[in-house]
Design a protein around this motif. Structure first.
Motif, PDB file in Angstrom:
ATOM      1  N   GLY A   8       0.839  -1.194   0.000  1.00  0.00           N
ATOM      2  CA  GLY A   8       0.000   0.000   0.000  1.00  0.00           C
ATOM      3  C   GLY A   8       0.871   1.239   0.000  1.00  0.00           C
ATOM      4  N   ASN A   9       0.610   2.128  -0.912  1.00  0.00           N
ATOM      5  CA  ASN A   9       1.368   3.366  -1.012  1.00  0.00           C
ATOM      6  C   ASN A   9       0.596   4.476  -0.298  1.00  0.00           C
ATOM      7  OD1 ASN A   9       2.613   5.765  -1.813  1.00  0.00           O
ATOM      8  ND2 ASN A   9       3.208   4.896  -3.787  1.00  0.00           N
ATOM      9  N   PRO A  10       1.167   5.067   0.750  1.00  0.00           N
ATOM     10  CA  PRO A  10       0.455   6.109   1.487  1.00  0.00           C
ATOM     11  C   PRO A  10       0.179   7.371   0.657  1.00  0.00           C
ATOM     12  CG  PRO A  10       2.711   5.919   2.271  1.00  0.00           C
ATOM     13  CD  PRO A  10       2.489   4.790   1.309  1.00  0.00           C
ATOM     14  N   LYS A  11       0.781   7.486  -0.518  1.00  0.00           N
ATOM     15  CA  LYS A  11       0.459   8.602  -1.407  1.00  0.00           C
ATOM     16  C   LYS A  11      -0.944   8.434  -1.986  1.00  0.00           C
ATOM     17  CE  LYS A  11       3.680   9.875  -4.343  1.00  0.00           C
ATOM     18  NZ  LYS A  11       4.777   9.782  -5.342  1.00  0.00           N
ATOM     19  N   TYR A  12      -1.434   7.193  -2.027  1.00  0.00           N
ATOM     20  CA  TYR A  12      -2.718   6.907  -2.655  1.00  0.00           C
ATOM     21  C   TYR A  12      -3.762   6.320  -1.706  1.00  0.00           C
ATOM     22  CZ  TYR A  12       0.343   7.398  -6.647  1.00  0.00           C
ATOM     23  OH  TYR A  12       1.252   7.882  -7.537  1.00  0.00           O
ATOM     24  N   TYR A  13      -3.327   5.788  -0.570  1.00  0.00           N
ATOM     25  CA  TYR A  13      -4.254   5.120   0.351  1.00  0.00           C
ATOM     26  C   TYR A  13      -3.751   5.251   1.779  1.00  0.00           C
ATOM     27  CZ  TYR A  13      -7.251   1.485   2.291  1.00  0.00           C
ATOM     28  OH  TYR A  13      -8.171   0.792   3.040  1.00  0.00           O
ATOM     29  N   ARG A  14      -4.639   5.525   2.706  1.00  0.00           N
ATOM     30  CA  ARG A  14      -4.264   5.645   4.120  1.00  0.00           C
ATOM     31  C   ARG A  14      -4.146   4.243   4.715  1.00  0.00           C
ATOM     32  NH1 ARG A  14      -8.721   9.910   4.651  1.00  0.00           N
ATOM     33  NH2 ARG A  14      -9.724   8.234   5.766  1.00  0.00           N
ATOM     34  N   VAL A  15      -3.025   3.606   4.465  1.00  0.00           N
ATOM     35  CA  VAL A  15      -2.795   2.208   4.825  1.00  0.00           C
ATOM     36  C   VAL A  15      -3.000   1.971   6.318  1.00  0.00           C
ATOM     37  CG1 VAL A  15      -1.098   0.337   4.816  1.00  0.00           C
ATOM     38  CG2 VAL A  15      -1.169   1.949   2.905  1.00  0.00           C
ATOM     39  N   LEU A  16      -2.362   2.764   7.155  1.00  0.00           N
ATOM     40  CA  LEU A  16      -2.453   2.540   8.603  1.00  0.00           C
ATOM     41  C   LEU A  16      -3.872   2.769   9.117  1.00  0.00           C
ATOM     42  CD1 LEU A  16       0.918   4.071   9.820  1.00  0.00           C
ATOM     43  CD2 LEU A  16       0.376   1.700   9.193  1.00  0.00           C
ATOM     44  N   ASP A  17      -4.566   3.762   8.574  1.00  0.00           N
ATOM     45  CA  ASP A  17      -5.965   3.980   8.965  1.00  0.00           C
ATOM     46  C   ASP A  17      -6.822   2.784   8.562  1.00  0.00           C
ATOM     47  OD1 ASP A  17      -5.351   6.452  10.009  1.00  0.00           O
ATOM     48  OD2 ASP A  17      -6.060   7.570   8.258  1.00  0.00           O
TER      49      ASP A  17
END
Length: 76
Positions: A8-17
């Motif tokens: 998961g790329n945090p630029k495109y998706y809030r992975v940790l959330d």
């Protein structure tokens, strides 16, 4: 049983959330989707400056129709 690494790329998706807030996370699989089986292990890798594996979970292999999300749902 196999293990799969989903990035998961945090630029495109809030992975940790997503890991924190969802019991199940839909994930678009573009390669090897026919090879993934129910119960296979899934490691969620967050890309970026704090890269690493942030979750160890299993696959339910449910085939769902693609969903549309607003940018505010996916990005910070």
């Amino acid at each position: 049983m196999a293990y799969w690494l989903f990035q998961g790329n945090p630029k495109y998706y809030r992975v940790l959330d997503g890991i924190r807030d969802f019991q199940q996370m839909p994930w678009l699989v573009t390669r090897y989707r026919k090879d993934i089986s129910v119960g296979d292990g899934v490691l969620i890798w967050k890309a970026g400056s704090a890269a690493g594996v942030y979750a160890n979970c299993g696959s339910d292999c449910t085939r769902r129709a693609p969903q549309r999300h607003s940018r505010s749902q996916l990005l910070d």
